[in-house]
Enzyme design. Structure first.
Site, PDB file in Angstrom:
ATOM      1  N   SER A   1      37.901  32.265  39.453  1.00 24.76           N
ATOM      2  CA  SER A   1      37.786  32.276  37.992  1.00 24.76           C
ATOM      3  C   SER A   1      38.005  33.643  37.356  1.00 24.76           C
ATOM      4  O   SER A   1      38.155  33.728  36.129  1.00 24.76           O
ATOM      5  CB  SER A   1      36.410  31.749  37.569  1.00 24.76           C
ATOM      6  OG  SER A   1      36.323  30.362  37.773  1.00 24.76           O
TER       7      SER A   1
ATOM      8  N   LYS B   1      40.949  33.943  35.117  1.00 20.98           N
ATOM      9  CA  LYS B   1      40.916  33.410  33.759  1.00 20.98           C
ATOM     10  C   LYS B   1      40.996  34.515  32.714  1.00 20.98           C
ATOM     11  O   LYS B   1      41.534  34.310  31.623  1.00 20.98           O
ATOM     12  CB  LYS B   1      39.652  32.569  33.563  1.00 20.98           C
ATOM     13  CG  LYS B   1      39.575  31.329  34.436  1.00 20.98           C
ATOM     14  CD  LYS B   1      38.222  30.646  34.312  1.00 20.98           C
ATOM     15  CE  LYS B   1      38.125  29.423  35.233  1.00 20.98           C
ATOM     16  NZ  LYS B   1      36.792  28.786  35.176  1.00 20.98           N
TER      17      LYS B   1
ATOM     18  N   TYR C   1      47.159  25.617  37.453  1.00 21.65           N
ATOM     19  CA  TYR C   1      45.770  26.078  37.409  1.00 21.65           C
ATOM     20  C   TYR C   1      45.230  26.328  38.813  1.00 21.65           C
ATOM     21  O   TYR C   1      44.580  27.354  39.069  1.00 21.65           O
ATOM     22  CB  TYR C   1      44.910  25.041  36.682  1.00 21.65           C
ATOM     23  CG  TYR C   1      43.458  25.419  36.588  1.00 21.65           C
ATOM     24  CD1 TYR C   1      43.041  26.433  35.731  1.00 21.65           C
ATOM     25  CD2 TYR C   1      42.497  24.742  37.333  1.00 21.65           C
ATOM     26  CE1 TYR C   1      41.701  26.776  35.634  1.00 21.65           C
ATOM     27  CE2 TYR C   1      41.156  25.078  37.239  1.00 21.65           C
ATOM     28  CZ  TYR C   1      40.761  26.092  36.397  1.00 21.65           C
ATOM     29  OH  TYR C   1      39.432  26.424  36.307  1.00 21.65           O
TER      30      TYR C   1
ATOM     31  N   TYR D   1      29.376  32.290  34.038  1.00 18.78           N
ATOM     32  CA  TYR D   1      28.916  30.905  34.020  1.00 18.78           C
ATOM     33  C   TYR D   1      27.712  30.790  33.085  1.00 18.78           C
ATOM     34  O   TYR D   1      27.711  31.373  32.004  1.00 18.78           O
ATOM     35  CB  TYR D   1      28.641  30.415  35.444  1.00 18.78           C
ATOM     36  CG  TYR D   1      29.824  30.623  36.357  1.00 18.78           C
ATOM     37  CD1 TYR D   1      31.040  30.015  36.087  1.00 18.78           C
ATOM     38  CD2 TYR D   1      29.757  31.475  37.464  1.00 18.78           C
ATOM     39  CE1 TYR D   1      32.149  30.217  36.896  1.00 18.78           C
ATOM     40  CE2 TYR D   1      30.864  31.689  38.281  1.00 18.78           C
ATOM     41  CZ  TYR D   1      32.055  31.054  37.988  1.00 18.78           C
ATOM     42  OH  TYR D   1      33.141  31.272  38.781  1.00 18.78           O
TER      43      TYR D   1
ATOM     44  N   VAL E   1      33.844  32.175  41.970  1.00 16.76           N
ATOM     45  CA  VAL E   1      33.079  31.621  43.082  1.00 16.76           C
ATOM     46  C   VAL E   1      33.588  32.095  44.436  1.00 16.76           C
ATOM     47  O   VAL E   1      33.014  31.755  45.468  1.00 16.76           O
ATOM     48  CB  VAL E   1      33.038  30.081  43.030  1.00 16.76           C
ATOM     49  CG1 VAL E   1      32.290  29.612  41.797  1.00 16.76           C
ATOM     50  CG2 VAL E   1      34.431  29.487  43.104  1.00 16.76           C
TER      51      VAL E   1
END
Length: 309
Positions: free
Chosen positions: A69, A72, A194, A245, A263
């Protein structure tokens, strides 16, 4: 940009590594992605890149790992750079308070994700980047190679396949948003980009260098402008409030810097106008953030006093 005194961060990193050593190996790797579950949790690396691109590191700071992530952040920067602020009509900027792959909020908010760092928001960003570039994952990979000065950064096919095989929730999220008209590209193609995006492997050194444009108020490594100062500020703000998160409040309390976790056990953090940090240790806490990584960043801001607060 004002002159910044050059700092040798080596001794500081050695002290941080010694201080958090008892925590290395704590937590659990991301078991729901089989390709990540077997990673040795006893690894730890940390790197700091100054504004000029000098990098200092400790431990396993040159070992590539799955960025997940963290990518992102970079996809968001490219989507803003290519397409401007209209992106914010399709994704919000508020903390979600729910798990990163939740479907719940999407239904009562008409398919508009809360922020670009939960999976739904990241899918919208990747969809927008795909429309703008025609090849979102490759465009992102090339950007990361250029900013990190490492042409060997690449995708991990095993991780991408593992995510595809266990990606039913992401597929459901994407189809649900498509039903509200918030996805422009075919969902299968979007998911492929993705998953490849999340599979990119980078080291702490790579991530610290690649994230410098956020510490340099939008300036790329070659001195050209990727983002306006305002856009760089916006990304840093969303990282601070939404980047870890549903533990963003705790991260802001302990660390006090914009940060984005993944993660895979990595975290990238920004000291605007000063430096960028990256830390990695695969053992995660219950909310998906690296146990040793958060502790290391906590020690950094405690020892240096460098914080946005």
């Amino acid at each position: 940009m004002p002159d910044v005194v050059r700092t040798d961060y080596g001794p500081l990193l050695e002290r941080i590594a010694a201080d958090i050593a008892p925590l290395i190996g704590s937590g659990t790797p991301a078991e729901y992605i089989p390709a990540l579950a077997s990673v040795d949790r006893r690894q730890f690396g940390m790197a700091i890149a100054d504004l000029d691109g000098n990098v200092f590191g400790v431990g396993d700071w040159r070992v590539p790992f799955s960025a997940q992530s963290i990518t992102k952040v970079f996809a968001l920067a490219l989507a803003l750079a290519e397409g401007g602020d209209s992106l914010w009509e399709r994704v919000g900027r508020e903390p979600s308070g729910n798990p990163f792959n939740s479907l719940v909020q999407l239904e009562y908010e008409n398919g508009i994700p809360r922020n670009p760092f939960i999976n739904a928001g990241a899918l919208v960003v990747t969809d927008r980047l795909q429309t703008l570039t025609g090849d979102a994952s490759s465009e992102l990979l090339e950007f990361l190679r250029q900013e990190s000065r490492n042409p060997d950064i690449g995708f991990d096919a095993e991780v991408a396949a593992s995510e595809q095989e266990h990606g039913d929730r992401n597929a459901a999220v994407a189809h649900f948003m498509a039903s509200y008209g918030n996805i422009d590209n075919p969902v299968p193609a979007l998911l492929e980009h993705y998953f490849w995006q999340c599979s990119i492997e980078m080291s702490c050194a790579d991530l610290a260098r690649a994230g410098r444009f956020l510490a340099r108020h939008g300036l790329r490594a070659d001195g050209t402008r990727l983002l306006t100062r305002s856009e760089a500020k916006q990304i840093n703000a969303v990282m601070l409030t939404c980047g870890t998160y549903d533990a963003a409040g705790e991260f802001a309390y302990r660390v006090g810097l914009p940060g984005k976790s993944g993660v895979g056990g990595g975290i990238v953090a920004v000291v605007p106008g000063r430096c960028t940090l990256a830390v990695w240790s695969p053992g995660l806490d219950s909310r998906g953030n690296s146990v040793a990584g958060v502790a290391a960043l906590d020690r950094f801001t405690t020892l240096t006093g460098l914080s946005v607060f």
